[in-house]
Enzyme design. Structure first.
Site, PDB file in Angstrom:
ATOM      1  N   CYS A 197      53.593  -3.711  46.123  1.00 20.96           N
ATOM      2  CA  CYS A 197      52.207  -3.155  46.023  1.00 20.96           C
ATOM      3  C   CYS A 197      52.433  -2.027  45.443  1.00 20.96           C
ATOM      4  O   CYS A 197      52.975  -1.022  46.024  1.00 20.96           O
ATOM      5  CB  CYS A 197      51.565  -3.261  47.634  1.00 20.96           C
ATOM      6  SG  CYS A 197      50.151  -2.252  47.386  1.00 20.96           S
ATOM      7  N   CYS A 236      51.308   0.849  47.650  1.00 19.42           N
ATOM      8  CA  CYS A 236      52.599   1.269  48.814  1.00 19.42           C
ATOM      9  C   CYS A 236      53.437   2.077  48.361  1.00 19.42           C
ATOM     10  O   CYS A 236      54.023   2.883  48.934  1.00 19.42           O
ATOM     11  CB  CYS A 236      52.593  -0.122  49.481  1.00 19.42           C
ATOM     12  SG  CYS A 236      51.519  -0.960  50.576  1.00 19.42           S
ATOM     13  N   ASP A 252      42.913   9.483  40.242  1.00 20.66           N
ATOM     14  CA  ASP A 252      42.809   7.971  39.346  1.00 20.66           C
ATOM     15  C   ASP A 252      43.651   8.463  38.127  1.00 20.66           C
ATOM     16  O   ASP A 252      43.424   9.406  37.370  1.00 20.66           O
ATOM     17  CB  ASP A 252      41.544   7.413  39.155  1.00 20.66           C
ATOM     18  CG  ASP A 252      41.465   5.989  38.773  1.00 20.66           C
ATOM     19  OD1 ASP A 252      41.372   4.971  39.634  1.00 20.66           O
ATOM     20  OD2 ASP A 252      41.963   5.817  37.597  1.00 20.66           O
ATOM     21  N   HIS A 270      48.694  -1.434  54.730  1.00 25.01           N
ATOM     22  CA  HIS A 270      48.500  -2.296  53.689  1.00 25.01           C
ATOM     23  C   HIS A 270      47.317  -3.143  54.098  1.00 25.01           C
ATOM     24  O   HIS A 270      47.524  -4.179  54.897  1.00 25.01           O
ATOM     25  CB  HIS A 270      49.766  -3.014  52.993  1.00 25.01           C
ATOM     26  CG  HIS A 270      49.306  -3.685  52.052  1.00 25.01           C
ATOM     27  ND1 HIS A 270      49.378  -3.396  50.531  1.00 25.01           N
ATOM     28  CD2 HIS A 270      48.865  -5.132  52.105  1.00 25.01           C
ATOM     29  CE1 HIS A 270      48.673  -4.433  49.782  1.00 25.01           C
ATOM     30  NE2 HIS A 270      48.565  -5.588  50.590  1.00 25.01           N
ATOM     31  N   ASN A 309      36.094  -1.984  44.986  1.00 19.27           N
ATOM     32  CA  ASN A 309      35.980  -3.383  44.340  1.00 19.27           C
ATOM     33  C   ASN A 309      36.557  -4.145  45.229  1.00 19.27           C
ATOM     34  O   ASN A 309      37.820  -4.086  45.288  1.00 19.27           O
ATOM     35  CB  ASN A 309      36.421  -3.066  42.721  1.00 19.27           C
ATOM     36  CG  ASN A 309      35.499  -2.230  42.010  1.00 19.27           C
ATOM     37  OD1 ASN A 309      34.597  -2.213  42.012  1.00 19.27           O
ATOM     38  ND2 ASN A 309      36.292  -1.466  41.096  1.00 19.27           N
ATOM     39  N   HIS A 327      45.295  -3.186  47.024  1.00 16.94           N
ATOM     40  CA  HIS A 327      45.440  -2.532  48.389  1.00 16.94           C
ATOM     41  C   HIS A 327      44.297  -1.735  48.378  1.00 16.94           C
ATOM     42  O   HIS A 327      43.737  -1.018  47.451  1.00 16.94           O
ATOM     43  CB  HIS A 327      46.594  -1.572  47.971  1.00 16.94           C
ATOM     44  CG  HIS A 327      47.021  -0.454  49.102  1.00 16.94           C
ATOM     45  ND1 HIS A 327      48.352  -0.723  49.800  1.00 16.94           N
ATOM     46  CD2 HIS A 327      46.003   0.396  49.906  1.00 16.94           C
ATOM     47  CE1 HIS A 327      48.142   0.257  50.658  1.00 16.94           C
ATOM     48  NE2 HIS A 327      47.068   0.858  50.981  1.00 16.94           N
ATOM     49  N   HIS A 358      41.049   0.404  48.634  1.00 12.84           N
ATOM     50  CA  HIS A 358      40.983   1.655  48.015  1.00 12.84           C
ATOM     51  C   HIS A 358      39.392   1.795  47.744  1.00 12.84           C
ATOM     52  O   HIS A 358      38.718   1.022  47.475  1.00 12.84           O
ATOM     53  CB  HIS A 358      41.718   2.065  46.658  1.00 12.84           C
ATOM     54  CG  HIS A 358      41.440   0.950  45.523  1.00 12.84           C
ATOM     55  ND1 HIS A 358      42.206  -0.231  45.497  1.00 12.84           N
ATOM     56  CD2 HIS A 358      40.752   1.165  44.304  1.00 12.84           C
ATOM     57  CE1 HIS A 358      42.041  -0.963  44.436  1.00 12.84           C
ATOM     58  NE2 HIS A 358      40.928  -0.237  43.799  1.00 12.84           N
ATOM     59  N   HIS A 416      36.814   4.494  45.571  1.00 12.90           N
ATOM     60  CA  HIS A 416      36.848   5.453  44.312  1.00 12.90           C
ATOM     61  C   HIS A 416      35.909   6.639  45.050  1.00 12.90           C
ATOM     62  O   HIS A 416      34.612   6.092  45.148  1.00 12.90           O
ATOM     63  CB  HIS A 416      36.279   4.697  43.090  1.00 12.90           C
ATOM     64  CG  HIS A 416      37.193   3.452  42.697  1.00 12.90           C
ATOM     65  ND1 HIS A 416      37.993   3.712  41.514  1.00 12.90           N
ATOM     66  CD2 HIS A 416      37.447   2.362  43.113  1.00 12.90           C
ATOM     67  CE1 HIS A 416      38.555   2.802  41.235  1.00 12.90           C
ATOM     68  NE2 HIS A 416      38.252   1.659  42.039  1.00 12.90           N
TER      69      HIS A 416
HETATM   70  P1  DGP Z   1      40.184  -1.290  40.952  1.00 12.57           P
HETATM   71  O1  DGP Z   1      40.027  -1.688  39.483  1.00 12.57           O
HETATM   72  O2  DGP Z   1      38.926  -0.852  41.658  1.00 12.57           O
HETATM   73  O3  DGP Z   1      41.185  -2.093  41.524  1.00 12.57           O
HETATM   74  O4  DGP Z   1      40.889   0.378  41.076  1.00 12.57           O
HETATM   75  C1  DGP Z   1      42.225   0.467  40.583  1.00 12.57           C
HETATM   76  C2  DGP Z   1      42.228   1.895  40.072  1.00 12.57           C
HETATM   77  O5  DGP Z   1      43.531   2.440  40.067  1.00 12.57           O
HETATM   78  C3  DGP Z   1      41.854   2.040  38.763  1.00 12.57           C
HETATM   79  O6  DGP Z   1      40.770   2.916  38.670  1.00 12.57           O
HETATM   80  C4  DGP Z   1      43.231   2.653  37.921  1.00 12.57           C
HETATM   81  C5  DGP Z   1      44.021   3.108  39.158  1.00 12.57           C
HETATM   82  N1  DGP Z   1      45.342   3.038  39.001  1.00 12.57           N
HETATM   83  C6  DGP Z   1      46.060   1.925  38.613  1.00 12.57           C
HETATM   84  N2  DGP Z   1      47.533   2.371  38.615  1.00 12.57           N
HETATM   85  C7  DGP Z   1      47.571   3.589  38.887  1.00 12.57           C
HETATM   86  C8  DGP Z   1      48.729   4.339  39.168  1.00 12.57           C
HETATM   87  O7  DGP Z   1      49.957   4.008  38.893  1.00 12.57           O
HETATM   88  N3  DGP Z   1      48.503   5.666  39.419  1.00 12.57           N
HETATM   89  C9  DGP Z   1      47.166   6.329  39.603  1.00 12.57           C
HETATM   90  N4  DGP Z   1      46.906   7.350  39.981  1.00 12.57           N
HETATM   91  N5  DGP Z   1      46.091   5.299  39.429  1.00 12.57           N
HETATM   92  C10 DGP Z   1      46.150   4.007  39.104  1.00 12.57           C
END
Ligand code: DGP
Length: 112
Positions: free
Chosen positions: A3, A6, A29, A45, A85, A96, A98, A100
């Protein structure tokens, strides 16, 4: 468990931390959609909102206690938007749970 978030919590993948406690980790992000775009995640998780149960819901309540603290620290005096989402129709890309936290600009009335 393979993950991404994680691994970020464990420090195996670098991130820009904005907040951490025993239950929660928050970081910027990688692809910001607003001047402030922070992801807030439980250290436990859970794949998505679909996995919130009476047994683990306290961590979600805790996240929503922490969100105003992060918003204040980020200077979001004008307000902010919180989005999660869940599943493919919502384009969830990381499995995982989250949240925003978006702010720092005037957002559209369209889509929530
Ligand atoms: P979602 O589409 O709701 O699953 O959002 C996932 C978010 O995670 C997306 O806005 C980009 C962010 N993201 C993906 N990989 C990484 C990463 O390696 N580091 C960071 N800081 N954010 C990430």
């Amino acid at each position: 468990m393979d993950c991404l978030f994680c691994k970020i919590i464990a420090g195996e993948i670098p991130s820009t931390k904005v907040y951490e406690d025993e239950q929660v980790y928050a970081f910027r992000d990688i692809n910001p959609m607003a001047p402030v775009h922070v992801l807030i995640i439980p250290k436990l998780h859970l794949a998505s909102a679909n996995e919130i149960t009476p047994e683990n819901a306290a961590v979600v309540a805790h996240i929503f206690q922490v969100i105003p603290q992060i918003a204040a620290a980020e200077g979001l005096t004008g307000g902010y938007r919180v989005i999660t989402n869940c599943g493919p129709d919502a384009c969830q890309s990381v499995r995982h749970l989250h949240f925003h936290l978006l702010g720092g600009c005037q957002m559209s009335e369209k889509m929530v």
